[in-house]
Motif scaffolding. Structure first.
Motif, short mmCIF file in Angstrom:
data_model
loop_
_atom_site.label_atom_id
_atom_site.label_comp_id
_atom_site.label_asym_id
_atom_site.label_seq_id
_atom_site.Cartn_x
_atom_site.Cartn_y
_atom_site.Cartn_z
N PHE A 64 59.08 96.94 -11.91
CA PHE A 64 57.95 97.81 -12.25
C PHE A 64 58.35 99.26 -12.01
CE2 PHE A 64 56.25 93.75 -10.72
CZ PHE A 64 55.48 93.37 -11.80
N PRO A 65 59.24 99.79 -12.86
CA PRO A 65 59.77 101.14 -12.61
C PRO A 65 58.76 102.26 -12.80
CG PRO A 65 60.53 100.31 -14.73
CD PRO A 65 59.83 99.17 -14.06
N ASP A 66 57.67 102.01 -13.53
CA ASP A 66 56.72 103.08 -13.84
C ASP A 66 55.44 102.99 -13.00
OD1 ASP A 66 58.43 104.04 -15.87
OD2 ASP A 66 57.66 102.50 -17.24
N VAL A 67 55.46 102.14 -11.98
CA VAL A 67 54.28 101.93 -11.12
C VAL A 67 54.60 102.47 -9.73
CG1 VAL A 67 52.74 100.20 -10.09
CG2 VAL A 67 53.59 99.89 -12.43
N PRO A 68 53.68 103.18 -9.08
CA PRO A 68 53.95 103.62 -7.71
C PRO A 68 54.03 102.42 -6.75
CG PRO A 68 51.70 104.17 -8.34
CD PRO A 68 52.38 103.69 -9.58
N HIS A 69 54.99 102.49 -5.85
CA HIS A 69 55.19 101.44 -4.85
C HIS A 69 54.81 102.01 -3.49
CE1 HIS A 69 57.46 98.50 -7.40
NE2 HIS A 69 57.50 99.59 -8.16
N VAL A 70 54.04 101.23 -2.73
CA VAL A 70 53.50 101.69 -1.45
C VAL A 70 53.93 100.73 -0.35
CG1 VAL A 70 51.41 102.24 -0.15
CG2 VAL A 70 51.52 102.72 -2.62
N ALA A 71 54.44 101.29 0.74
CA ALA A 71 54.78 100.49 1.93
C ALA A 71 53.60 100.55 2.90
CB ALA A 71 56.04 101.03 2.59
N VAL A 72 53.14 99.38 3.32
CA VAL A 72 52.06 99.26 4.31
C VAL A 72 52.67 98.57 5.53
CG1 VAL A 72 49.79 98.31 4.83
CG2 VAL A 72 50.29 99.17 2.53
N PHE A 73 52.65 99.26 6.65
CA PHE A 73 53.39 98.83 7.83
C PHE A 73 52.50 98.08 8.82
CE2 PHE A 73 55.47 102.48 6.00
CZ PHE A 73 56.82 102.14 6.03
N ASP A 74 53.02 96.94 9.33
CA ASP A 74 52.29 96.17 10.33
C ASP A 74 52.02 96.97 11.60
OD1 ASP A 74 52.22 93.96 8.74
OD2 ASP A 74 53.44 92.68 10.03
N THR A 75 52.88 97.91 11.89
CA THR A 75 52.79 98.68 13.13
C THR A 75 51.85 99.89 13.01
OG1 THR A 75 54.77 99.85 12.40
CG2 THR A 75 55.08 98.04 13.95
N ALA A 76 51.49 100.28 11.80
CA ALA A 76 50.82 101.57 11.58
C ALA A 76 49.49 101.66 12.30
CB ALA A 76 50.64 101.82 10.09
N PHE A 77 48.69 100.61 12.29
CA PHE A 77 47.37 100.65 12.89
C PHE A 77 47.43 100.98 14.38
CE2 PHE A 77 43.55 98.20 14.55
CZ PHE A 77 42.60 99.10 14.09
N HIS A 78 48.55 100.65 15.01
CA HIS A 78 48.68 100.84 16.46
C HIS A 78 49.27 102.20 16.83
CE1 HIS A 78 47.60 96.67 16.69
NE2 HIS A 78 48.67 96.30 16.04
N GLN A 79 49.46 103.06 15.85
CA GLN A 79 49.98 104.39 16.16
C GLN A 79 48.96 105.27 16.88
OE1 GLN A 79 53.28 105.81 15.61
NE2 GLN A 79 53.48 103.59 15.76
N THR A 80 47.73 104.77 17.03
CA THR A 80 46.71 105.51 17.76
C THR A 80 46.74 105.20 19.26
OG1 THR A 80 45.14 103.75 17.20
CG2 THR A 80 45.15 105.70 15.80
N LEU A 81 47.63 104.31 19.70
CA LEU A 81 47.73 104.02 21.13
C LEU A 81 48.10 105.27 21.91
CD1 LEU A 81 47.71 101.03 20.17
CD2 LEU A 81 49.54 100.59 21.81
N ASP A 82 47.48 105.43 23.07
CA ASP A 82 47.85 106.53 23.96
C ASP A 82 49.21 106.23 24.61
OD1 ASP A 82 45.55 107.96 23.51
OD2 ASP A 82 44.47 107.10 25.22
N PRO A 83 49.92 107.27 25.04
CA PRO A 83 51.20 107.05 25.72
C PRO A 83 51.10 106.08 26.90
CG PRO A 83 50.97 109.36 25.18
CD PRO A 83 49.66 108.72 24.84
N ALA A 84 49.99 106.10 27.63
CA ALA A 84 49.83 105.18 28.76
C ALA A 84 49.85 103.73 28.30
CB ALA A 84 48.53 105.47 29.50
N ALA A 85 49.43 103.48 27.06
CA ALA A 85 49.39 102.11 26.53
C ALA A 85 50.70 101.68 25.90
CB ALA A 85 48.26 101.99 25.52
N TYR A 86 51.46 102.62 25.35
CA TYR A 86 52.68 102.21 24.66
C TYR A 86 53.97 102.44 25.45
CZ TYR A 86 53.46 107.10 22.95
OH TYR A 86 53.69 108.46 22.84
N THR A 87 53.89 103.06 26.61
CA THR A 87 55.09 103.39 27.37
C THR A 87 55.45 102.27 28.34
OG1 THR A 87 54.58 105.74 27.24
CG2 THR A 87 56.15 105.05 28.95
N TYR A 88 56.71 101.87 28.31
CA TYR A 88 57.24 100.91 29.30
C TYR A 88 57.81 101.69 30.48
CZ TYR A 88 56.92 97.19 25.79
OH TYR A 88 56.47 96.29 24.85
N ALA A 89 57.63 101.15 31.68
CA ALA A 89 58.07 101.85 32.89
C ALA A 89 59.53 101.56 33.19
CB ALA A 89 57.19 101.46 34.07
N ILE A 90 60.42 102.03 32.28
CA ILE A 90 61.86 101.96 32.50
C ILE A 90 62.41 103.38 32.40
CG2 ILE A 90 61.96 99.62 31.56
CD1 ILE A 90 63.32 100.84 29.07
#
Length: 397
Positions: A136-162
């Motif tokens: 489908f060369p003439d159709v726009p292609h869109v990537a939808v990421f499984d991780t995207a919804f979780h990009q709103t996590l605060d640093p306290a929620a996504y940071t590992y203590a290493i």
């Protein structure tokens, strides 16, 4: 009509749906499998019938050719349903992608660069994208990421203590997965309850062979059980979920297990399979009902872990308005929902046994009328969510 072809590409398969994103209807669906093997296979269901074919499918480009032939044979006619976009599920977007993104050469490079975080998925997703762009060369292609919804996590929620420098260098943090499902389901909950999404404190339990919990506050993911990879969190079909990291050190030292052995153990020989010898919850329950103590223990471990996350996320949210079960295991096992909710009355969770046992496929409330927390079963529809997000990305949503 806004038709979107939604593609989920694996290393040897292509799962697809043609969706009218306005109505939510699936106009056609199919699966191309055994790509790269001596004999491939395609199943297609369209308005003019269903068909199956066995033929050589050497690569994903050939897979898309077979798919187009199936559309010609069993419909619908793509000329009568011109595509507004092709939406691609991509597992890992790292911290770079936080919304549906039109695929450009630079986006492809970034997806490839993130493959070390999802080596089994991103390369296959990228193969599908590149083959679809040829089809489908003439159709726009869109990537939808499984991780995207979780990009709103605060640093306290996504940071590992290493060590912080080591973590930064190697991109070690919580990313979360099943984001497309959690976003869709939390939105449906608001619609079912006829309440603004922004007013709701929700916990969504996506329970399938892979399983994750998500705390959603006002439509934003604020915590989730899967981590840097889909291994962390709940007990799954073959994955361990949460485990003391020192267990791996112990097994390396005492049992002589190497890195590959440990990876195989945690991802493919643990979870329900490791505990009960069966990776499917239906088989585990049958075994438990026949008196198998290991199967009963496996169920108890699953339920204990789920209660743990419900309690933790209720605290993170500062209270709870809705608890929702979704995905195959969550949608179709009233006995599991009952066991998970039993004893949580102190959190305001009370389910109605009659509502819980009712055999229905639609979104519904299963809590009592006087339950402070509304408990629901909501079928997920990741394909529809990908279609809607794809239209949003191309400016038609």
């Amino acid at each position: 009509m806004s038709a979107v072809l939604v593609v989920n590409s694996g290393s040897s398969s292509l799962k697809y749906q043609l969706i009218d994103a306005d109505s939510g209807d699936a106009l056609a669906s199919g699966l191309v499998e055994r790509i790269g093997e001596p004999s491939g296979h395609i199943r297609h269901r369209g308005p003019d019938g269903s068909s199956e074919r066995t033929l050589p499918i050497p690569d994903h480009t050939a897979g898309f050719r077979a798919m187009l032939e199936a559309f010609e044979a069993d419909g619908p006619d793509l000329a009568e349903h011109p595509l507004a976009a092709v939406g691609h599920r991509v597992v890992h977007g790292g911290k770079r992608f936080f919304e549906p993104t039109i695929v450009t050469p630079l986006v492809e490079i970034n997806i490839e660069d993130l493959s070390d975080l999802a080596p089994l998925h991103n390369p296959a997703n990228l193969q599908g994208i590149r083959a679809a762009k040829k089809a489908f060369p003439d159709v726009p292609h869109v990537a939808v990421f499984d991780t995207a919804f979780h990009q709103t996590l605060d640093p306290a929620a996504y940071t590992y203590a290493i060590d912080a420098a080591l973590a930064e260098k190697h991109r070690v943090r919580r990313y979360g997965f099943h984001g497309t499902s959690h976003k869709y389901v939390s939105g449906r909950v608001a619609a079912v309850l006829e309440r603004p999404l922004g007013d709701l404190r929700q916990i969504v339990l996506h329970l399938g062979n892979g399983a994750s919990a998500c705390a959603v506050d006002g439509g934003r993911s604020v915590d989730t059980s899967m981590g840097m990879t889909p291994l962390e969190g709940l007990v799954m079909g073959t994955r361990s979920g949460d485990i003391d990291p020192a267990v791996l050190v112990h097994l390396a030292r005492r049992a002589g297990l190497g890195i590959d052995d440990l990876d195989d153990l945690l991802n493919r020989r643990s979870g329900l399979l490791g505990l009960a010898g069966h990776g499917d919850m239906r088989d585990v329950r049958r075994a438990a009902e026949s008196g198998d103590a290991s199967a009963r223990l496996a169920i108890d471990v699953v339920v204990h872990r789920l209660k743990h996350y419900i309690g933790a996320y209720t605290a993170i949210l500062g209270g709870l308005d809705a608890l929702t079960f979704t995905a195959g295991v969550g949608e179709h096992n009233p006995w599991l929902r009952a066991e998970v909710c039993a004893g949580l009355e102190g959190l305001g969770i009370r389910i109605d046994p009659r509502r819980n046992e009712a055999e229905r496929d639609d979104a519904r409330v299963i809590s009592t009328d006087d339950s402070p927390v509304t408990v629901l079963v909501v079928p997920t529809n990741e394909e529809l969510e990908i279609a809607r997000q794809s239209l949003q990305a191309v400016g038609e949503g």
